[in-house]
Write an enzyme that holds these catalytic residues in place. Structure first.
Site, short mmCIF file in Angstrom:
data_model
loop_
_atom_site.label_atom_id
_atom_site.label_comp_id
_atom_site.label_asym_id
_atom_site.label_seq_id
_atom_site.Cartn_x
_atom_site.Cartn_y
_atom_site.Cartn_z
N ASP A 178 36.89 24.38 49.34
CA ASP A 178 37.12 25.62 50.24
C ASP A 178 38.40 26.13 50.36
OD1 ASP A 178 34.50 25.17 51.27
OD2 ASP A 178 35.27 23.78 52.60
N TYR B 267 39.12 12.06 49.51
CA TYR B 267 39.64 13.21 50.30
C TYR B 267 40.43 12.49 51.38
CZ TYR B 267 35.84 16.40 48.52
OH TYR B 267 35.15 16.97 47.84
N ASP C 164 35.03 24.22 60.07
CA ASP C 164 36.44 24.07 59.41
C ASP C 164 37.29 25.08 60.55
OD1 ASP C 164 36.45 26.63 58.28
OD2 ASP C 164 36.38 25.58 56.31
N ARG D 173 33.02 18.55 55.68
CA ARG D 173 33.00 19.40 56.87
C ARG D 173 31.46 18.83 57.60
NH1 ARG D 173 31.64 24.90 55.38
NH2 ARG D 173 31.37 24.25 53.27
#
Length: 338
Positions: free
Chosen positions: A45, A73, A87, A188
């Site tokens: 993203d 992550y 987000d 997310r």
């Protein structure tokens, strides 16, 4: 710019900055390398940073083989507000008080550990999932609703790094978490669902991908550094594939270049030694050994010729032969270290 004018065929790792889409990074790499054939192998993203593998020239054909890997992550999950994109870049749709237990480190640590395992996950509305040829985020932006289906994912590991309280009445309470997840997992959505389970909306406030398959953040470079390094930033695709490999010279190399089928006895397999981190970095000379295990049905094997990746072959057990899957007329560079 004419197609293929650079003569390059390589894979690099970019440390994507925040504020750029993955496509923006691809366009920058096209200018850096003077090559139209550039593609990435794992969308991030725009707000996210971190590991983004980029293939240049004929190496773009590796894209299909460099996807499907696990990912790691670091994420900051903010509690008390939910957005339409799940987000911080989205529009706030709802707010709610944050339960006191969210700020309890012991509770948070246990909750995060409980996220480990296989589960069904509903992708975010603003995602690249396609339904009937239309991407979900495109439909969401136009005000349409696409019926998404839950997908199977696995959270291999989840570790709480810290709990942060709201500061100066501006920031929301948040958790910093490390995740190791399977292909197709949306961080997310993990944040969104964590909030739902805790009784308050939540979203991703910051996200960094630290690894994609065998490519780590430490091996990636900024776009500014890439412009200086050029092809010196090339990584070894044989290692990134995580596949066993074989060497072809002379007549064998010519047959591989033509995509000829090869008998299993003609293609002895090698693998990386798994002893030290230094040897793990390179699958070329001292860091390899002949493999004792026979090929497995459908196994993908990388064929190296003149120290470049020349082809990918797949093993057909029924015929006891290796068949060409992808042949690179311009071999893919294995980087300066090999």
């Amino acid at each position: 710019m004419k197609r293929g004018t650079s003569g390059l065929s390589l894979v690099v790792g970019v440390n994507k900055p925040a504020g750029m889409s993955s496509h923006d990074v691809v366009n920058r790499c096209r200018r850096i390398f003077g090559e139209r054939r550039v593609g990435h192998t794992g969308t991030l993203d725009p707000m996210a940073t971190g590991v983004l593998p980029v293939c240049v020239g004929p190496a773009t054909r590796l894209g299909a083989y460099l996807t499907g890997h696990d990912k790691r992550y670091r994420v900051r999950i903010a509690f008390g507000a939910g957005t339409d994109t799940d987000d911080a870049e989205g529009r706030v749709l709802r707010t709610a008080p944050v339960p006191a237990r969210v700020l309890d480190p012991e509770f948070a640590r246990a909750f995060v550990a409980g996220l480990v395992g296989a589960r069904k996950q509903m992708p975010p509305a603003y995602s690249a999932v396609k339904v009937g040829g239309t991407k979900s985020y495109e439909a969401a932006r136009s005000g349409s609703i696409i019926e998404l289906k839950p997908r199977d994912i696995v959270v291999h590991d989840a570790l709480l790094l810290g709990v942060r309280e709201a500061a100066d009445g501006c920031d929301l309470p948040s958790w910093d978490v490390e995740f190791h997840v399977s292909k197709g997992t949306y961080i997310r959505a993990l944040a969104r669902d964590a909030g739902a389970a805790l009784g308050c909306p939540a979203h991703v406030a910051a996200l960094e991908r630290t690894a994609l398959g065998l490519l780590s953040l430490e091996e990636c470079v900024s776009l500014e550094a890439l412009a200086d390094l050029g092809d010196r930033a090339a990584l070894d695709p044989v290692r990134l594939l995580g596949a066993r490999f074989a060497f072809a010279q002379g007549d064998m190399a010519a047959r591989v270049a033509n995509g000829a089928a090869l008998g299993s006895a003609e293609l002895p397999l090698f693998e990386r030694r798994r002893t030290t981190s230094a040897l793990e970095l390179c699958a070329c000379t001292a860091g390899v050994r002949e493999s004792c295990e026979p090929p497995k049905d459908g196994e993908l094997v990388a064929v190296v010729s003149d120290n470049r990746l020349a082809a990918l072959y797949g093993y057909d057990r029924a015929r006891d032969r290796f068949k060409a899957r992808c042949v690179f007329q311009t071999g893919v560079s294995r980087g300066r270290d090999c």
